[in-house]
Write a protein that holds these residues in place. Structure first.
Motif, PDB file in Angstrom:
ATOM      1  N   ARG A  27      50.114 -32.757  -1.926  1.00 32.36           N
ATOM      2  CA  ARG A  27      50.362 -31.609  -2.817  1.00 32.36           C
ATOM      3  C   ARG A  27      50.527 -30.319  -2.017  1.00 32.36           C
ATOM      4  O   ARG A  27      51.472 -29.557  -2.219  1.00 32.36           O
ATOM      5  CB  ARG A  27      49.210 -31.478  -3.820  1.00 32.36           C
ATOM      6  N   LEU A  28      49.609 -30.099  -1.080  1.00 29.41           N
ATOM      7  CA  LEU A  28      49.662 -28.874  -0.270  1.00 29.41           C
ATOM      8  C   LEU A  28      50.878 -28.875   0.654  1.00 29.41           C
ATOM      9  O   LEU A  28      51.507 -27.824   0.848  1.00 29.41           O
ATOM     10  CB  LEU A  28      48.371 -28.731   0.544  1.00 29.41           C
ATOM     11  N   MET A  29      51.203 -30.031   1.205  1.00 25.55           N
ATOM     12  CA  MET A  29      52.378 -30.094   2.083  1.00 25.55           C
ATOM     13  C   MET A  29      53.660 -29.825   1.298  1.00 25.55           C
ATOM     14  O   MET A  29      54.557 -29.141   1.797  1.00 25.55           O
ATOM     15  CB  MET A  29      52.449 -31.456   2.783  1.00 25.55           C
ATOM     16  N   ASN A  30      53.757 -30.324   0.078  1.00 25.41           N
ATOM     17  CA  ASN A  30      54.932 -30.028  -0.751  1.00 25.41           C
ATOM     18  C   ASN A  30      55.039 -28.536  -1.017  1.00 25.41           C
ATOM     19  O   ASN A  30      56.138 -27.973  -0.995  1.00 25.41           O
ATOM     20  CB  ASN A  30      54.877 -30.823  -2.058  1.00 25.41           C
ATOM     21  N   GLN A  31      53.908 -27.880  -1.245  1.00 28.49           N
ATOM     22  CA  GLN A  31      53.919 -26.429  -1.434  1.00 28.49           C
ATOM     23  C   GLN A  31      54.378 -25.717  -0.161  1.00 28.49           C
ATOM     24  O   GLN A  31      55.190 -24.789  -0.225  1.00 28.49           O
ATOM     25  CB  GLN A  31      52.532 -25.924  -1.835  1.00 28.49           C
ATOM     26  N   LEU A  32      53.854 -26.145   0.990  1.00 30.50           N
ATOM     27  CA  LEU A  32      54.256 -25.537   2.257  1.00 30.50           C
ATOM     28  C   LEU A  32      55.742 -25.740   2.533  1.00 30.50           C
ATOM     29  O   LEU A  32      56.434 -24.811   2.971  1.00 30.50           O
ATOM     30  CB  LEU A  32      53.436 -26.103   3.420  1.00 30.50           C
ATOM     31  N   ILE A  33      56.236 -26.938   2.274  1.00 32.40           N
ATOM     32  CA  ILE A  33      57.664 -27.221   2.482  1.00 32.40           C
ATOM     33  C   ILE A  33      58.497 -26.280   1.634  1.00 32.40           C
ATOM     34  O   ILE A  33      59.468 -25.684   2.124  1.00 32.40           O
ATOM     35  CB  ILE A  33      57.975 -28.701   2.166  1.00 32.40           C
ATOM     36  N   ASP A  34      58.118 -26.104   0.374  1.00 32.73           N
ATOM     37  CA  ASP A  34      58.847 -25.189  -0.520  1.00 32.73           C
ATOM     38  C   ASP A  34      58.757 -23.745  -0.036  1.00 32.73           C
ATOM     39  O   ASP A  34      59.741 -23.008  -0.066  1.00 32.73           O
ATOM     40  CB  ASP A  34      58.322 -25.294  -1.947  1.00 32.73           C
TER      41      ASP A  34
END
Length: 70
Positions: A39-46
């Motif tokens: 979840r956090l990595m998807n936020q960082l990628i975005d």
């Protein structure tokens, strides 16, 4: 820890690593759940994609890695 602190930790680990880090490896280091890491990595990628800077976070070899933005 809050999301902001956890994202900063994940970001620092990716910056320091010369190779992709899997969610499993990040779990071992951070003791966060893999679902939370994803979840956090998807936020960082975005966030990196939106910022359109010189680096981005990419999903490579079943892991995550900081790479230059082409």
């Amino acid at each position: 820890m809050e999301d902001r602190e956890n994202k900063s930790l994940l970001e620092a680990l990716l910056f320091l690593s010369g190779e992709p880090l899997t969610a499993s490896a990040l779990k071992t280091i951070t003791e966060l759940d893999e679902s939370e890491i994803q979840r956090l990595m998807n936020q960082l990628i975005d966030e990196y994609r939106t910022r359109d800077g010189g680096v981005q976070i990419a999903e490579i070899a079943n892991g995550y890695q900081m790479v230059t933005n082409s």
